[in-house]
Design a protein around this motif. Structure first.
Motif, PDB file in Angstrom:
ATOM      1  N   ASP A 218       0.826  -1.208   0.000  1.00 25.59           N
ATOM      2  CA  ASP A 218       0.000   0.000   0.000  1.00 25.59           C
ATOM      3  C   ASP A 218       0.863   1.263   0.000  1.00 25.59           C
ATOM      4  O   ASP A 218       0.517   2.260  -0.663  1.00 25.59           O
ATOM      5  N   SER A 222       0.663   4.254  -2.729  1.00 22.47           N
ATOM      6  CA  SER A 222       0.349   5.637  -2.350  1.00 22.47           C
ATOM      7  C   SER A 222       1.461   6.591  -2.772  1.00 22.47           C
ATOM      8  O   SER A 222       1.185   7.705  -3.253  1.00 22.47           O
ATOM      9  N   ARG A 226       1.204   9.540  -5.569  1.00 25.18           N
ATOM     10  CA  ARG A 226       1.601  10.904  -5.236  1.00 25.18           C
ATOM     11  C   ARG A 226       2.574  11.463  -6.278  1.00 25.18           C
ATOM     12  O   ARG A 226       2.441  12.613  -6.712  1.00 25.18           O
TER      13      ARG A 226
END
Length: 322
Positions: A218, A222, A226
Motif C-alpha cells: 500500500d 500511495s 503521489r
C-alpha cells in the motif's frame, strides 16, 4: 560544499565566467545592427534607387551576420568548456564527501560501513552531469537573453518610441505570469524529487520476502500515486504558462503591423521602420522564451544542488579551486 550553487560555480570558474560574460555582451550588442541595416536598405537605398548604397549596406549586413555567428560559436564552445570543468570538480567533491569524508548513511549498504556503489554511480552519472551542464549557462545564458532584449528594445525605442511601447506593453504580462507559475513549478518539482527519493529508500529498506510474489504494498502504491499527481500538476502548470507566453509573443507583431501600418498609411513612418520592427520582435521572441527557460533551469539546478548538498553531512567542504 558551498551553500549556494552560484558560489560553487564561481569558485571553480570565476575567470572563465568573466571572460565569457564579456564575449556574451558583445554578442548581445550586435543584435540591433542587422535591424538598422535592414531599415536603411529599404528607406535610404531602395526608396532612392541608390544601387551603390544598397550594395554597401548588403555587404555590411553579411559582415554583421557572419561576425555574430562567429561570436556565438565562441560563446557556445566556452560554455561547454566551463561545464566540463565544473562537472569534473563536482565529481571530485562528491567522491571526497562519500569516500574521504564521513560517508552519509544514505550511501551505505544496509547501515554498514560499505558504500552503496549503485547510489554513488547514480549521483556521479546523473545528478553531477546535470549540475555541471548547467554551469556553462548559469551566467552567460540569462545575460545574453537579457542583453539582447535591452539592446533590441532600446534600438526600437530610439527609432519609433510609440510602436516600441505597444510591443513592450504586449510582452510585459509575461514578466508577471512567469514568476508566479515558476514558483508553483519549483514547489512541485522539489516535492516530486523528495517523494521519488523516499520511494527509492522504501524499496531498498523493504525486505525481499515481503515483495516477492506479492502485490505492491500500500505504501508503494500511495507514493507512486503521489508522484504521478505531482507530475501531472507540474506539466499542467508548465504548458499553461507556455501557451500564454507564446500567445503574448505572437501578439507583438500584430500590434506593430496594425498601428505601424496605420502610421505608414498616414505618412508618419516609413515602411522600413515597420519591417525592421517585425524583425526586431522576432529577435525578441526567442530571448524571451529562452529567458523563461533559463529561469526554470536556474530554479531546477538550485533545487538539485540543494538536494545533493543536503545529502552530505556537515557544512562546506573545501577542495581544489574552492
Amino acid at each position: 560544499m558551498h551553500r549556494s550553487l552560484y558560489r560553487y560555480i564561481l569558485a571553480h570558474s570565476r575567470r572563465q565566467q568573466i571572460g565569457l560574460a564579456g564575449l556574451t555582451l558583445i554578442l548581445a550588442l550586435l543584435q540591433p545592427v542587422p535591424l538598422e541595416l535592414q531599415r536603411r536598405a529599404l528607406d535610404d537605398a531602395v526608396a532612392n534607387s541608390d544601387l551603390d548604397l544598397l550594395t554597401l549596406l548588403c555587404g555590411l549586413y553579411l559582415v554583421a551576420i557572419f561576425g555574430a555567428a562567429a561570436v556565438k560559436f565562441g560563446v557556445r564552445l566556452w560554455r561547454d568548456y566551463i561545464s566540463a570543468h565544473v562537472t569534473r570538480s563536482l565529481r571530485d567533491d562528491t567522491y571526497r564527501n562519500i569516500y574521504t569524508e564521513h560517508c552519509p548513511p544514505q550511501y551505505r549498504k544496509d547501515d554498514s560501513d560499505s558504500v552503496d556503489d549503485g547510489a554513488v554511480v547514480s549521483i556521479l552519472s546523473n545528478e553531477v552531469e546535470k549540475l555541471g551542464g548547467f554551469a556553462g549557462d548559469a551566467i552567460s545564458a540569462p545575460l545574453l537573453q537579457a542583453g539582447t532584449l535591452i539592446a533590441v528594445l532600446g534600438y526600437m525605442l530610439a527609432v519609433e518610441p510609440v510602436i516600441a511601447a505597444i510591443a513592450i506593453g504586449l510582452y510585459l504580462p509575461q514578466f508577471v505570469i512567469v514568476p508566479i507559475a515558476q514558483a508553483r513549478m519549483n514547489r512541485l518539482a522539489k516535492a516530486k524529487a523528495e517523494e521519488t527519493r523516499d520511494l527509492g529508500d522504501f524499496m531498498v529498506d523493504e525486505p525481499d520476502d515481503s515483495l516477492f510474489n506479492h502485490d505492491p504494498p500500500d505504501k508503494f502504491n500511495s507514493m507512486s500515486d503521489r508522484i504521478r499527481d505531482l507530475r501531472k500538476s507540474f506539466v499542467l502548470t508548465k504548458h499553461t504558462m507556455k501557451t500564454i507566453n507564446n500567445l503574448l509573443i505572437a501578439l507583438g507583431p500584430f500590434g506593430v503591423i496594425a498601428y505601424g501600418g496605420y502610421l505608414a498609411i498616414q505618412g508618419e513612418v516609413q515602411v522600413g521602420v515597420i519591417v525592421a520592427f517585425i524583425s526586431g520582435l522576432e529577435r525578441i521572441g526567442d530571448p524571451i522564451r529562452d529567458l523563461i527557460g533559463s529561469y526554470r533551469g536556474i530554479a531546477d539546478a538550485r533545487m538539485r544542488y540543494g538536494l545533493l548538498r543536503d545529502s552530505f553531512e556537515g557544512g562546506e567542504v573545501s577542495g581544489p579551486g574552492s
